[in-house]
Design a protein around this motif. Sequence first.
Motif, PDB file in Angstrom:
ATOM      1  N   VAL A  37       0.854  -1.182   0.000  1.00 27.39           N
ATOM      2  CA  VAL A  37       0.000   0.000   0.000  1.00 27.39           C
ATOM      3  C   VAL A  37       0.892   1.234   0.000  1.00 27.39           C
ATOM      4  N   HIS A  38       1.880   1.252   0.879  1.00 34.18           N
ATOM      5  CA  HIS A  38       2.974   2.219   0.843  1.00 34.18           C
ATOM      6  C   HIS A  38       4.138   1.587   1.585  1.00 34.18           C
ATOM      7  N   ASP A  39       5.191   2.349   1.866  1.00 36.41           N
ATOM      8  CA  ASP A  39       6.407   1.766   2.423  1.00 36.41           C
ATOM      9  C   ASP A  39       6.200   1.115   3.783  1.00 36.41           C
ATOM     10  N   ALA A  40       5.152   1.471   4.507  1.00 37.27           N
ATOM     11  CA  ALA A  40       4.933   0.932   5.841  1.00 37.27           C
ATOM     12  C   ALA A  40       3.553   0.316   5.987  1.00 37.27           C
ATOM     13  N   ALA A  41       3.010  -0.228   4.915  1.00 38.70           N
ATOM     14  CA  ALA A  41       1.727  -0.925   4.972  1.00 38.70           C
ATOM     15  C   ALA A  41       1.601  -1.844   3.768  1.00 38.70           C
ATOM     16  N   TYR A  42       1.037  -3.022   3.999  1.00 38.76           N
ATOM     17  CA  TYR A  42       0.787  -3.943   2.895  1.00 38.76           C
ATOM     18  C   TYR A  42      -0.465  -4.759   3.177  1.00 38.76           C
ATOM     19  N   ALA A  43      -1.034  -5.331   2.117  1.00 43.21           N
ATOM     20  CA  ALA A  43      -2.241  -6.148   2.224  1.00 43.21           C
ATOM     21  C   ALA A  43      -1.956  -7.540   1.681  1.00 43.21           C
ATOM     22  N   ILE A  44      -2.638  -8.552   2.243  1.00 40.59           N
ATOM     23  CA  ILE A  44      -2.512  -9.925   1.781  1.00 40.59           C
ATOM     24  C   ILE A  44      -3.895 -10.578   1.793  1.00 40.59           C
ATOM     25  N   PRO A  45      -4.101 -11.615   0.992  1.00 51.01           N
ATOM     26  CA  PRO A  45      -5.354 -12.372   1.082  1.00 51.01           C
ATOM     27  C   PRO A  45      -5.437 -13.079   2.425  1.00 51.01           C
ATOM     28  N   ALA A  46      -6.650 -13.332   2.894  1.00 51.99           N
ATOM     29  CA  ALA A  46      -6.852 -14.029   4.161  1.00 51.99           C
ATOM     30  C   ALA A  46      -8.014 -15.010   4.001  1.00 51.99           C
ATOM     31  N   GLU A  47      -8.141 -15.928   4.957  1.00 53.69           N
ATOM     32  CA  GLU A  47      -9.205 -16.927   4.921  1.00 53.69           C
ATOM     33  C   GLU A  47      -9.525 -17.356   6.341  1.00 53.69           C
ATOM     34  N   ASP A  48     -10.803 -17.541   6.624  1.00 57.24           N
ATOM     35  CA  ASP A  48     -11.231 -17.964   7.953  1.00 57.24           C
ATOM     36  C   ASP A  48     -12.332 -19.009   7.819  1.00 57.24           C
ATOM     37  N   GLN A  49     -11.953 -20.280   7.925  1.00 55.13           N
ATOM     38  CA  GLN A  49     -12.901 -21.388   7.848  1.00 55.13           C
ATOM     39  C   GLN A  49     -13.812 -21.273   6.621  1.00 55.13           C
ATOM     40  N   GLY A  50     -13.202 -21.029   5.483  1.00 60.01           N
ATOM     41  CA  GLY A  50     -13.935 -20.933   4.231  1.00 60.01           C
ATOM     42  C   GLY A  50     -14.392 -19.545   3.857  1.00 60.01           C
ATOM     43  N   ARG A  51     -14.258 -18.599   4.770  1.00 61.24           N
ATOM     44  CA  ARG A  51     -14.613 -17.215   4.454  1.00 61.24           C
ATOM     45  C   ARG A  51     -13.442 -16.533   3.735  1.00 61.24           C
ATOM     46  N   PRO A  52     -13.641 -15.960   2.559  1.00 65.13           N
ATOM     47  CA  PRO A  52     -12.559 -15.189   1.935  1.00 65.13           C
ATOM     48  C   PRO A  52     -12.365 -13.870   2.672  1.00 65.13           C
ATOM     49  N   GLY A  53     -11.136 -13.412   2.762  1.00 65.35           N
ATOM     50  CA  GLY A  53     -10.881 -12.186   3.514  1.00 65.35           C
ATOM     51  C   GLY A  53      -9.673 -11.424   3.005  1.00 65.35           C
TER      52      GLY A  53
END
Length: 220
Positions: free
Chosen positions: A148-164
């Motif tokens: 996102v910028h030099d001090a933040a990033y995003a990744i895919p996530a998952e919780d018991q079949g829930r996309p996140g």
Amino acid sequence: MHGSRSAALRRARSAALFGLAMAVSAGCSGGDGGMNGEAAEQTARPPGTHSWTSRPCALLTDAAPAEGFTLGSTTDSAPSDAREDIGENGARPRYRQTGCLAYLKAPDGTFWKLNTTASVYEETGPARHAYRVKEDLDRAHGRGPEKVHDAAYAIPAEDQGRPGRTLLLWNGDLVLKVSAYAPHGSTEHDVREELDRIVGDAARRTEDGLRDHDAASVAP
């Protein structure tokens, strides 16, 4: 002069964190690895000084987490005891953690899940180190990261079949992790925009709520 300089720094921090939510929702899926022009402008964001709270869910109650969504049941998680981290060169820096688990109701009546975890360190150096270690681990395990910028990033996530989606950011003495999950049966493609908006808004409001607005800015 000192007062006007401090006020300018506070305005810059607030504008940058507002831009963070916009960058997460609009810039993470671009062909440039998530660093679109708007997100790239956030690299100069000065870090702030943050405080622990026993009521982290209260930081999310002022407004809807995304357009059309409402905040449902919430659970605070805020142990008061300080923890020790494994730092550089055998150091054991101390930090305190606070977090919120919340359920959100979407306009169509489905329920989504939101989880925030804020680690407030006694010094800025160990917080930065903890953030970089987490970023390296996510990269080593093939989970991105999408900058996102030099001090933040995003990744895919998952919780018991829930996309996140998960957003991790570092700001001064704070390492903040925010995850949101769509209902069971959702596809990541269909809910990506809503997830990014929820995560970005929750990150902005949590960081702003924990920050001491009168504290002097600390150099990155």
